[in-house]
Motif scaffolding. Structure first.
Motif, PDB file in Angstrom:
ATOM      1  N   SER A   9      -5.922  -3.814  19.041  1.00  0.00           N
ATOM      2  CA  SER A   9      -5.167  -3.715  17.856  1.00  0.00           C
ATOM      3  C   SER A   9      -5.495  -3.017  16.997  1.00  0.00           C
ATOM      4  CB  SER A   9      -4.963  -4.870  16.602  1.00  0.00           C
ATOM      5  OG  SER A   9      -6.598  -4.876  16.193  1.00  0.00           O
ATOM      6  N   LEU A  17      -2.308  -0.282   8.908  1.00  0.00           N
ATOM      7  CA  LEU A  17      -0.772   0.103   8.666  1.00  0.00           C
ATOM      8  C   LEU A  17      -0.581   0.615   7.483  1.00  0.00           C
ATOM      9  CD1 LEU A  17       1.530   0.658  10.964  1.00  0.00           C
ATOM     10  CD2 LEU A  17       2.501  -1.637  10.595  1.00  0.00           C
ATOM     11  N   ILE A  19       1.795  -1.248   5.436  1.00  0.00           N
ATOM     12  CA  ILE A  19       3.119  -3.113   5.735  1.00  0.00           C
ATOM     13  C   ILE A  19       4.226  -1.991   5.207  1.00  0.00           C
ATOM     14  CG2 ILE A  19       2.641  -4.324   3.551  1.00  0.00           C
ATOM     15  CD1 ILE A  19       2.991  -5.607   7.102  1.00  0.00           C
ATOM     16  N   SER A  43      -4.995  -3.337   5.523  1.00  0.00           N
ATOM     17  CA  SER A  43      -5.769  -4.355   6.857  1.00  0.00           C
ATOM     18  C   SER A  43      -4.925  -5.295   6.891  1.00  0.00           C
ATOM     19  CB  SER A  43      -7.075  -4.169   7.854  1.00  0.00           C
ATOM     20  OG  SER A  43      -6.098  -3.724   9.084  1.00  0.00           O
ATOM     21  N   ARG A  44      -4.876  -6.206   6.663  1.00  0.00           N
ATOM     22  CA  ARG A  44      -3.817  -7.614   6.603  1.00  0.00           C
ATOM     23  C   ARG A  44      -3.477  -8.211   4.643  1.00  0.00           C
ATOM     24  NH1 ARG A  44      -4.359  -6.002  11.007  1.00  0.00           N
ATOM     25  NH2 ARG A  44      -5.229  -7.187  12.447  1.00  0.00           N
ATOM     26  N   ARG A 135       3.629 -15.556  21.332  1.00  0.00           N
ATOM     27  CA  ARG A 135       4.666 -15.149  21.187  1.00  0.00           C
ATOM     28  C   ARG A 135       5.675 -16.146  20.450  1.00  0.00           C
ATOM     29  NH1 ARG A 135       6.560 -11.902  26.650  1.00  0.00           N
ATOM     30  NH2 ARG A 135       4.277 -10.203  25.716  1.00  0.00           N
ATOM     31  N   THR A 138       5.217 -16.638  17.392  1.00  0.00           N
ATOM     32  CA  THR A 138       6.290 -15.162  16.238  1.00  0.00           C
ATOM     33  C   THR A 138       7.405 -15.399  16.217  1.00  0.00           C
ATOM     34  OG1 THR A 138       4.525 -14.397  17.535  1.00  0.00           O
ATOM     35  CG2 THR A 138       6.309 -12.675  16.156  1.00  0.00           C
ATOM     36  N   ARG A 142       9.992 -15.505  13.081  1.00  0.00           N
ATOM     37  CA  ARG A 142      11.377 -15.040  12.818  1.00  0.00           C
ATOM     38  C   ARG A 142      12.337 -15.447  12.333  1.00  0.00           C
ATOM     39  NH1 ARG A 142       9.865 -11.505  17.710  1.00  0.00           N
ATOM     40  NH2 ARG A 142       7.973 -10.895  17.163  1.00  0.00           N
ATOM     41  N   PHE A 191       8.258 -18.076  -0.312  1.00  0.00           N
ATOM     42  CA  PHE A 191       7.179 -17.781  -0.889  1.00  0.00           C
ATOM     43  C   PHE A 191       6.088 -17.663   0.061  1.00  0.00           C
ATOM     44  CE2 PHE A 191       2.576 -16.715  -2.790  1.00  0.00           C
ATOM     45  CZ  PHE A 191       3.119 -15.374  -3.076  1.00  0.00           C
ATOM     46  N   ILE A 194       6.679 -15.704   3.324  1.00  0.00           N
ATOM     47  CA  ILE A 194       6.621 -14.011   3.075  1.00  0.00           C
ATOM     48  C   ILE A 194       5.363 -13.838   3.009  1.00  0.00           C
ATOM     49  CG2 ILE A 194       6.896 -11.792   1.297  1.00  0.00           C
ATOM     50  CD1 ILE A 194       9.795 -13.155   0.642  1.00  0.00           C
ATOM     51  N   THR A 198       1.930 -12.071   9.574  1.00  0.00           N
ATOM     52  CA  THR A 198       2.471 -11.982  11.438  1.00  0.00           C
ATOM     53  C   THR A 198       1.096 -12.116  12.337  1.00  0.00           C
ATOM     54  OG1 THR A 198       3.754 -10.767  11.566  1.00  0.00           O
ATOM     55  CG2 THR A 198       3.902 -13.059  11.363  1.00  0.00           C
ATOM     56  N   ARG A 199       0.621 -10.538  11.348  1.00  0.00           N
ATOM     57  CA  ARG A 199      -1.086 -10.062  12.645  1.00  0.00           C
ATOM     58  C   ARG A 199      -1.950 -10.618  12.333  1.00  0.00           C
ATOM     59  NH1 ARG A 199      -0.369  -4.325   9.306  1.00  0.00           N
ATOM     60  NH2 ARG A 199      -0.319  -6.507   7.465  1.00  0.00           N
ATOM     61  N   TRP A 202      -2.522 -13.132  15.787  1.00  0.00           N
ATOM     62  CA  TRP A 202      -2.459 -12.100  17.242  1.00  0.00           C
ATOM     63  C   TRP A 202      -3.767 -11.961  16.888  1.00  0.00           C
ATOM     64  CZ3 TRP A 202       0.815 -11.801  21.590  1.00  0.00           C
ATOM     65  CH2 TRP A 202       2.061 -12.346  20.709  1.00  0.00           C
TER      66      TRP A 202
END
Lengths: 220, 212
Positions: A9, A17, A19, A43-44, A135, A138, A142, A191, A194, A198-199, A202
């Protein structure tokens, strides 16, 4: 089995990243502002698990009054009584309106229940560091994230009917408190999804490349 | 670890770190681990967004001022614009539900079209755009909260529910709403945040070198 390529990661490699605009930054900028979009960098998502659990549990609790209290009352010449969500659906099915009965059943009951179950599975996955079917989970996220908003359908129907059927004594529809409870359930489940990061799924997950995936590229 | 090498990217859904690959237009880059779409290139997306947001803003007017449905029973008739579905619940005391309908069926969709117009106009005509970042954040956070298509399905269900007890007429408002839904759906397809942020970045760098 020596030295299989390994998924790593951004966080493990010292990056984070943004977001909001998806720009990559060094991990040391945690808590600073993104120089491209001005959002606070994390990071999260902070407190993601707590907030997601809290709103999910609140949604589960409110799901009871949402289904037991009447959502609207149809009165014609002084007659008629309040109906609940399920009552309205059964009424539609009774009158051979099978298709729209099923649409409302799906939007008002099936989707919220599935969403609550799915969020529970996802939150447990992160909470108890489960490592299976990441997977698929995830993908499930979605789907429920996309489909959850359709639960607002019944709320809109109530609004439209109440506005349209205001013919005094002849026919008259009014909304009831169950509608408020139901609207809040939908809001809370949205909510919960949202704010869920999701990270996190993993982070404790499988790190080896899955074998079905040997044609794909991109592992640094 | 110092700086951020340009050739690295991370997946926004699972945080997988990857080397950037060149993609052709209309070719998606997919995360090998979680299969999220990481980025894609769309052609003329700013111009399309500009056209769509103008169309959306224009359609918003008839969709909201003309009746979506009217109903006749025993010579009495009643017609309804979108706003009334919120107002009548407000009158009936369901304030929160009324507020949500107002937000999801009117305010958010309108706001999204205005923001989209601002973003695409500013980028296309190279205007200054002091609020570009805020506009992008607002649009990205509002995604999913505009629910015109769900409202539309609600109208259709109401029609079926009422068709046996009253005469119903579909108004101009409903046709405009249908067209507005087509436009908003297309604009969310053409909205490519990656590309727009990149453009905003380029503008900022250019301005920095101009100032020097």
């Amino acid at each position: 089995m020596t030295d299989k390529p390994r998924f790593k990661s951004a966080r493990e490699s010292g990056y984070l990243l943004c977001i909001d605009c998806e720009k990559l930054h060094p991990l040391s900028l945690e808590g600073e502002l993104c120089d491209r979009c001005g959002a606070r960098l994390h990071s999260r998502v902070p407190n993601s698990m707590n907030l997601s659990w809290a709103s999910l549990i609140a949604a589960v609790i409110l799901f009871l009054p949402a289904n037991m209290l009447p959502i609207m009352t149809f009165k014609s010449f002084g007659q008629g009584e309040p109906s609940t969500i399920l009552g309205g659906i059964l009424h539609l099915l009774d009158q051979d309106m099978l298709l729209i009965g099923l649409v409302v059943l799906f939007a008002s009951i099936v989707v919220p229940v599935l969403k609550i179950i799915a969020m529970t599975i996802l939150l447990c996955t992160v909470q108890f560091r489960l490592q299976t079917n990441l997977r698929q989970k995830t993908l499930m996220f979605r789907i429920i994230e996309w489909i959850g908003r359709w639960s607002m359908l019944d709320i809109f129907v109530i609004g439209i009917l109440v506005a349209l059927v205001q013919l005094g004594n002849i026919a008259h529809i009014e909304g009831n408190d169950g509608a408020t409870a139901f609207a809040v359930v939908v809001l809370l489940t949205m909510f919960s999804a949202i704010i869920f990061d999701t990270r996190l799924i993993w982070d404790n997950g499988v790190t080896d490349l899955p074998s079905d995936n040997s044609d794909e590229k991109d592992t640094p | 670890m110092h700086g951020t090498p340009e050739q690295l990217i991370a997946c926004h859904e699972c945080d997988l770190l990857m080397t950037r690959v060149a993609n052709k237009p209309n070719e998606d880059v997919i995360c090998p681990r979680c299969h999220a779409r990481i980025f894609y290139t769309s052609i003329n997306s700013i111009e399309r967004l500009l056209a769509l947001s103008v169309a959306g803003l224009i359609l918003f007017i008839p969709a909201n001022i003309f009746p979506i449905l009217s109903l006749q029973v025993f010579g009495q008739s009643q017609s309804e614009i979108i706003l009334q579905s919120a107002l009548s619940l407000f009158d009936g005391g369901l304030v929160l539900v009324a507020l949500l309908i107002l937000l999801f069926a009117i305010v958010v969709p309108l706001f999204q079209q205005v923001i989209l117009f601002y973003i695409s106009f500013t980028l296309h005509y190279r205007r200054e755009g002091r609020l570009l970042r805020q506009a992008m954040h607002a649009y990205q956070h509002l995604r999913g909260w505009g629910m015109l298509e769900i409202f539309m399905l609600g109208v259709l269900i109401s029609i079926i529910k009422l068709k046996d007890i009253a005469d119903l007429h579909i108004g101009l408002g409903l046709y405009s709403l249908a067209a507005l839904i087509v436009v908003t759906t297309l604009s969310s397809v053409f909205f490519n945040p990656h590309q727009i942020w990149h453009q905003i970045d380029l503008r900022r760098q250019k301005r920095a070198t101009d100032d020097r």
